[in-house]
Write a protein that holds these residues in place. Structure first.
Motif, PDB file in Angstrom:
ATOM      1  N   SER A   1       0.844  -1.196   0.000  1.00  0.00           N
ATOM      2  CA  SER A   1       0.000   0.000   0.000  1.00  0.00           C
ATOM      3  C   SER A   1       0.879   1.246   0.000  1.00  0.00           C
ATOM      4  N   TRP A   2       0.457   2.244  -0.796  1.00  0.00           N
ATOM      5  CA  TRP A   2       1.223   3.472  -0.942  1.00  0.00           C
ATOM      6  C   TRP A   2       0.287   4.674  -0.885  1.00  0.00           C
ATOM      7  N   VAL A   3       0.861   5.803  -0.402  1.00  0.00           N
ATOM      8  CA  VAL A   3       0.133   7.068  -0.447  1.00  0.00           C
ATOM      9  C   VAL A   3       1.087   8.155  -0.942  1.00  0.00           C
ATOM     10  N   SER A   4       0.503   9.163  -1.569  1.00  0.00           N
ATOM     11  CA  SER A   4       1.304  10.313  -2.012  1.00  0.00           C
ATOM     12  C   SER A   4       1.106  11.438  -1.022  1.00  0.00           C
ATOM     13  N   THR A   5       2.232  11.955  -0.484  1.00  0.00           N
ATOM     14  CA  THR A   5       2.169  13.062   0.470  1.00  0.00           C
ATOM     15  C   THR A   5       2.715  14.328  -0.186  1.00  0.00           C
ATOM     16  N   VAL A   6       2.333  15.469   0.361  1.00  0.00           N
ATOM     17  CA  VAL A   6       2.777  16.756  -0.145  1.00  0.00           C
ATOM     18  C   VAL A   6       3.675  17.410   0.903  1.00  0.00           C
ATOM     19  N   GLY A   7       4.895  17.776   0.480  1.00  0.00           N
ATOM     20  CA  GLY A   7       5.835  18.407   1.404  1.00  0.00           C
ATOM     21  C   GLY A   7       5.569  19.887   1.581  1.00  0.00           C
ATOM     22  N   LEU A   8       6.459  20.575   2.332  1.00  0.00           N
ATOM     23  CA  LEU A   8       6.279  21.994   2.649  1.00  0.00           C
ATOM     24  C   LEU A   8       6.355  22.873   1.418  1.00  0.00           C
ATOM     25  N   ILE A   9       7.188  22.486   0.424  1.00  0.00           N
ATOM     26  CA  ILE A   9       7.328  23.325  -0.767  1.00  0.00           C
ATOM     27  C   ILE A   9       6.483  22.786  -1.934  1.00  0.00           C
ATOM     28  N   GLY A  10       5.567  21.904  -1.619  1.00  0.00           N
ATOM     29  CA  GLY A  10       4.632  21.428  -2.638  1.00  0.00           C
ATOM     30  C   GLY A  10       5.074  20.212  -3.400  1.00  0.00           C
ATOM     31  N   ARG A  11       6.211  19.649  -3.045  1.00  0.00           N
ATOM     32  CA  ARG A  11       6.655  18.445  -3.746  1.00  0.00           C
ATOM     33  C   ARG A  11       5.919  17.219  -3.210  1.00  0.00           C
ATOM     34  N   THR A  12       5.600  16.303  -4.135  1.00  0.00           N
ATOM     35  CA  THR A  12       4.921  15.071  -3.730  1.00  0.00           C
ATOM     36  C   THR A  12       5.934  13.957  -3.525  1.00  0.00           C
ATOM     37  N   ARG A  13       5.585  13.104  -2.594  1.00  0.00           N
ATOM     38  CA  ARG A  13       6.470  11.986  -2.282  1.00  0.00           C
ATOM     39  C   ARG A  13       5.617  10.741  -2.046  1.00  0.00           C
ATOM     40  N   LEU A  14       6.034   9.630  -2.655  1.00  0.00           N
ATOM     41  CA  LEU A  14       5.305   8.373  -2.499  1.00  0.00           C
ATOM     42  C   LEU A  14       5.848   7.635  -1.287  1.00  0.00           C
ATOM     43  N   LYS A  15       4.927   7.284  -0.367  1.00  0.00           N
ATOM     44  CA  LYS A  15       5.351   6.603   0.855  1.00  0.00           C
ATOM     45  C   LYS A  15       4.646   5.255   0.991  1.00  0.00           C
ATOM     46  N   ASN A  16       5.440   4.288   1.419  1.00  0.00           N
ATOM     47  CA  ASN A  16       4.889   2.962   1.693  1.00  0.00           C
ATOM     48  C   ASN A  16       4.231   2.973   3.083  1.00  0.00           C
ATOM     49  N   VAL A  17       2.984   2.476   3.170  1.00  0.00           N
ATOM     50  CA  VAL A  17       2.275   2.504   4.450  1.00  0.00           C
ATOM     51  C   VAL A  17       1.788   1.104   4.813  1.00  0.00           C
ATOM     52  N   ARG A  18       1.651   0.889   6.121  1.00  0.00           N
ATOM     53  CA  ARG A  18       1.064  -0.360   6.617  1.00  0.00           C
ATOM     54  C   ARG A  18      -0.301  -0.015   7.195  1.00  0.00           C
ATOM     55  N   LEU A  19      -1.308  -0.738   6.713  1.00  0.00           N
ATOM     56  CA  LEU A  19      -2.691  -0.395   7.050  1.00  0.00           C
ATOM     57  C   LEU A  19      -3.312  -1.385   8.026  1.00  0.00           C
ATOM     58  N   GLY A  20      -4.303  -0.884   8.757  1.00  0.00           N
ATOM     59  CA  GLY A  20      -5.071  -1.732   9.669  1.00  0.00           C
ATOM     60  C   GLY A  20      -6.510  -1.870   9.175  1.00  0.00           C
ATOM     61  N   SER A  21      -7.412  -1.932  10.107  1.00  0.00           N
ATOM     62  CA  SER A  21      -8.822  -2.087   9.739  1.00  0.00           C
ATOM     63  C   SER A  21      -9.390  -0.770   9.239  1.00  0.00           C
ATOM     64  N   GLY A  22     -10.562  -0.852   8.602  1.00  0.00           N
ATOM     65  CA  GLY A  22     -11.185   0.354   8.077  1.00  0.00           C
ATOM     66  C   GLY A  22     -12.589   0.081   7.599  1.00  0.00           C
ATOM     67  N   ASN A  23     -13.147   1.070   6.916  1.00  0.00           N
ATOM     68  CA  ASN A  23     -14.472   0.913   6.329  1.00  0.00           C
ATOM     69  C   ASN A  23     -14.428   1.412   4.891  1.00  0.00           C
ATOM     70  N   ASP A  24     -15.587   1.735   4.345  1.00  0.00           N
ATOM     71  CA  ASP A  24     -15.628   2.164   2.942  1.00  0.00           C
ATOM     72  C   ASP A  24     -14.979   3.524   2.718  1.00  0.00           C
ATOM     73  N   GLU A  25     -14.822   4.321   3.783  1.00  0.00           N
ATOM     74  CA  GLU A  25     -14.333   5.693   3.624  1.00  0.00           C
ATOM     75  C   GLU A  25     -12.931   5.917   4.175  1.00  0.00           C
ATOM     76  N   ARG A  26     -12.640   5.332   5.345  1.00  0.00           N
ATOM     77  CA  ARG A  26     -11.349   5.591   5.979  1.00  0.00           C
ATOM     78  C   ARG A  26     -10.706   4.289   6.441  1.00  0.00           C
ATOM     79  N   VAL A  27      -9.361   4.322   6.529  1.00  0.00           N
ATOM     80  CA  VAL A  27      -8.611   3.148   6.933  1.00  0.00           C
ATOM     81  C   VAL A  27      -7.540   3.569   7.939  1.00  0.00           C
ATOM     82  N   VAL A  28      -7.260   2.687   8.889  1.00  0.00           N
ATOM     83  CA  VAL A  28      -6.253   2.970   9.921  1.00  0.00           C
ATOM     84  C   VAL A  28      -4.851   2.803   9.330  1.00  0.00           C
ATOM     85  N   VAL A  29      -3.966   3.779   9.623  1.00  0.00           N
ATOM     86  CA  VAL A  29      -2.563   3.707   9.192  1.00  0.00           C
ATOM     87  C   VAL A  29      -1.706   3.343  10.404  1.00  0.00           C
ATOM     88  N   LEU A  30      -1.040   2.208  10.304  1.00  0.00           N
ATOM     89  CA  LEU A  30      -0.199   1.749  11.409  1.00  0.00           C
ATOM     90  C   LEU A  30       1.208   2.334  11.325  1.00  0.00           C
TER      91      LEU A  30
END
Length: 288
Positions: free
Chosen positions: A246-275
């Motif tokens: 699982s990956w998410v794109s984050t936005v830094g202070l100067i507007g640059r995007t960075r792809l980060k690997n994330v570990r996820l937990g339980s969730g529903n149709d709208e939101r998911v827990v990030v471990l």
């Protein structure tokens, strides 16, 4: 919830409709009267058949007595008695059937008068201006509109987490700004496979604000299968899957995007827990 469908028990022409849609009625109040003239004709015929069968039964019973007396004096054989007793049994069966047929026809005639099964409101008049009805046709919907149940479909993937008594949050499309609450009342034993497999779940809906709810309104329901506190969550739309991770794109202070690997937990149709992988305050991009 407190709703009854009134159906026609016989096929007949409508003689008179005694109530209108939106009218309050009492239990046992006459709602409609159907033409029973054809049934009356059948009833007369059944009555004649019943009387004829009764006469034949009496005649057969007397014949048995006659044959027994004749046998006593040696005038007839025992076979005559047996034949007369067989005829008596046949006549008795015919008489019983005639009585039952007459009783059934009388009950059918009674059903040409249709009464309300409960105190309530005529929510719907299915017949409108039609002047004939067929057996088992829906005629009226009667109810109190003071209690409702929502019938919702839960995906087969999620149904294992649903249990009786769980709380639910509901929004009716007709009242989108009002959040209703409820409780899981029942879970169907089998899934409906008309499209994607869904399991029917009934929710007892609480309506403390007395919204003017109506039967068959569209509703969106969320069943609370558990609550998590002190956890970090992100929108499901922010997560992408690559190579089983699982990956998410984050936005830094100067507007640059960075792809980060994330570990996820339980969730529903709208939101998911990030471990792990992102921290509180990080800005994540959402997929279009």
């Amino acid at each position: 919830k407190n709703i009854r469908i009134v159906r026609a028990a016989v096929s007949a022409r409508v003689l008179r409709k005694c109530v209108s849609e939106g009218e309050w009625v009492m239990k046992g109040q006459l709602l409609m009267e159907l033409d029973g003239s054809d049934i009356v004709k059948v009833l007369r015929s059944n009555k004649e058949e019943e009387q004829s069968a009764a006469r034949e039964h009496t005649k057969a019973r007397k014949e048995v007595q006659v044959q027994k007396k004749l046998f006593k004096y040696g005038a007839v054989s025992k076979m005559n008695i047996e034949d007369s007793e067989a005829a008596l049994e046949k006549a008795a069966t015919t008489a019983r059937n005639a009585v039952k047929t007459l009783s059934d026809t009388r009950k059918l005639l009674d059903k040409t008068k249709i009464f309300s099964p409960m105190k309530g409101l005529i929510i719907r008049d299915f017949l409108k201006s039609e002047n004939t009805v067929h057996q088992d046709k829906d005629i009226f919907m009667v109810g109190t509109l003071d209690a409702f149940q929502a019938d919702v479909g839960v995906d087969e993937i999620d149904i294992a987490r649903v249990a009786l008594g769980q709380k639910a949050e509901l929004r009716v499309e007709a009242f989108p700004d009002t959040l209703l609450t409820g409780q899981v009342l029942s879970i169907a034993p089998a899934a409906d496979r008309t499209s994607f497999a869904k399991v029917s779940v009934k929710i007892d809906v609480q309506n403390p604000r007395r919204l003017a709810l109506k039967p068959n309104l569209s509703v969106d329901a969320k069943i609370v299968t558990g609550r998590l506190s002190g956890v970090l969550t992100i929108p499901v739309r922010a997560v992408s899957r690559r190579d089983g991770e699982s990956w998410v794109s984050t936005v830094g202070l100067i507007g640059r995007t960075r792809l980060k690997n994330v570990r996820l937990g339980s969730g529903n149709d709208e939101r998911v827990v990030v471990l792990s992988g992102v921290r509180e305050g990080d800005v994540v991009l959402l997929a279009k």
